[in-house]
Motif scaffolding. Sequence first.
Motif, PDB file in Angstrom:
ATOM      1  N   MET A   1      19.480 -22.174 -19.316  1.00 29.62           N
ATOM      2  CA  MET A   1      18.475 -22.498 -20.296  1.00 29.62           C
ATOM      3  C   MET A   1      17.900 -21.209 -20.876  1.00 29.62           C
ATOM      4  O   MET A   1      17.459 -20.357 -20.134  1.00 29.62           O
ATOM      5  N   LYS A   2      17.909 -21.119 -22.183  1.00 26.47           N
ATOM      6  CA  LYS A   2      17.452 -19.903 -22.835  1.00 26.47           C
ATOM      7  C   LYS A   2      16.112 -20.093 -23.537  1.00 26.47           C
ATOM      8  O   LYS A   2      15.651 -19.185 -24.200  1.00 26.47           O
ATOM      9  N   GLN A   3      15.525 -21.259 -23.398  1.00 26.73           N
ATOM     10  CA  GLN A   3      14.232 -21.511 -24.017  1.00 26.73           C
ATOM     11  C   GLN A   3      13.174 -20.622 -23.374  1.00 26.73           C
ATOM     12  O   GLN A   3      13.262 -20.274 -22.212  1.00 26.73           O
ATOM     13  N   GLU A   4      12.138 -20.301 -24.127  1.00 26.36           N
ATOM     14  CA  GLU A   4      11.069 -19.434 -23.636  1.00 26.36           C
ATOM     15  C   GLU A   4       9.822 -20.254 -23.330  1.00 26.36           C
ATOM     16  O   GLU A   4       9.479 -21.179 -24.072  1.00 26.36           O
ATOM     17  N   LEU A   9       1.792 -23.963 -26.321  1.00 27.99           N
ATOM     18  CA  LEU A   9       2.868 -24.730 -26.950  1.00 27.99           C
ATOM     19  C   LEU A   9       2.284 -26.019 -27.537  1.00 27.99           C
ATOM     20  O   LEU A   9       1.517 -26.700 -26.858  1.00 27.99           O
ATOM     21  N   LEU A  45       7.249 -25.527 -21.651  1.00 25.22           N
ATOM     22  CA  LEU A  45       8.660 -25.255 -21.924  1.00 25.22           C
ATOM     23  C   LEU A  45       9.333 -26.561 -22.314  1.00 25.22           C
ATOM     24  O   LEU A  45       9.085 -27.604 -21.698  1.00 25.22           O
ATOM     25  N   ARG A  46      10.181 -26.482 -23.322  1.00 20.15           N
ATOM     26  CA  ARG A  46      10.969 -27.639 -23.768  1.00 20.15           C
ATOM     27  C   ARG A  46      12.449 -27.377 -23.528  1.00 20.15           C
ATOM     28  O   ARG A  46      12.884 -26.226 -23.540  1.00 20.15           O
ATOM     29  N   ASP A  47      13.186 -28.450 -23.331  1.00 20.45           N
ATOM     30  CA  ASP A  47      14.635 -28.311 -23.180  1.00 20.45           C
ATOM     31  C   ASP A  47      15.294 -28.274 -24.559  1.00 20.45           C
ATOM     32  O   ASP A  47      14.612 -28.275 -25.590  1.00 20.45           O
ATOM     33  N   GLU A  48      16.603 -28.256 -24.579  1.00 22.06           N
ATOM     34  CA  GLU A  48      17.353 -28.162 -25.839  1.00 22.06           C
ATOM     35  C   GLU A  48      17.124 -29.367 -26.733  1.00 22.06           C
ATOM     36  O   GLU A  48      17.342 -29.312 -27.942  1.00 22.06           O
ATOM     37  N   ASN A  50      14.176 -30.758 -27.091  1.00 19.43           N
ATOM     38  CA  ASN A  50      12.751 -30.678 -27.410  1.00 19.43           C
ATOM     39  C   ASN A  50      11.863 -31.527 -26.502  1.00 19.43           C
ATOM     40  O   ASN A  50      10.737 -31.849 -26.847  1.00 19.43           O
ATOM     41  N   TYR A  77      14.852 -30.213 -13.531  1.00 17.87           N
ATOM     42  CA  TYR A  77      14.877 -28.777 -13.799  1.00 17.87           C
ATOM     43  C   TYR A  77      14.239 -27.953 -12.680  1.00 17.87           C
ATOM     44  O   TYR A  77      14.088 -26.749 -12.819  1.00 17.87           O
TER      45      TYR A  77
END
Length: 131
Positions: A1-4, A9, A45-48, A50, A77
Amino acid sequence: MKQEIIINLPIVADEVPKLRELVGWDGRYSDYPTLFERCNFWAGLRDEENKLIAFGYVAGMGLQHGYMEDIIVHPEYQKKGIGESLVRKLLQEAERVGLEIVTLTYDSKHTFFYTRSGFTPCSGGLWRRKD
């Protein structure tokens, strides 16, 4: 996972209660969106797709001391370092805004997690209203 993990948010009011329920906690739907208005800051944090998969916040007077609460990671997660990253991001923000002390309470089974995340275990107390 590359989300920040993002401080403050944008979050829709029912997203956090639904995440709370996924980890087995009471949803506390009536707390939101008021919590966003009253806490110092939060992170998420959100996943791909959203979907909100992590959340936590720091509350307090905004002076020297803050209280960290509701560190939540979606069950799918967990055990991937997201929780530790979330706590560290909140502590970085606490430092940035000038908080000198951040406290939290946790179940003793989480001592290693919070110690690894930067906290020093200490004794404390808890008062709870009697229903």
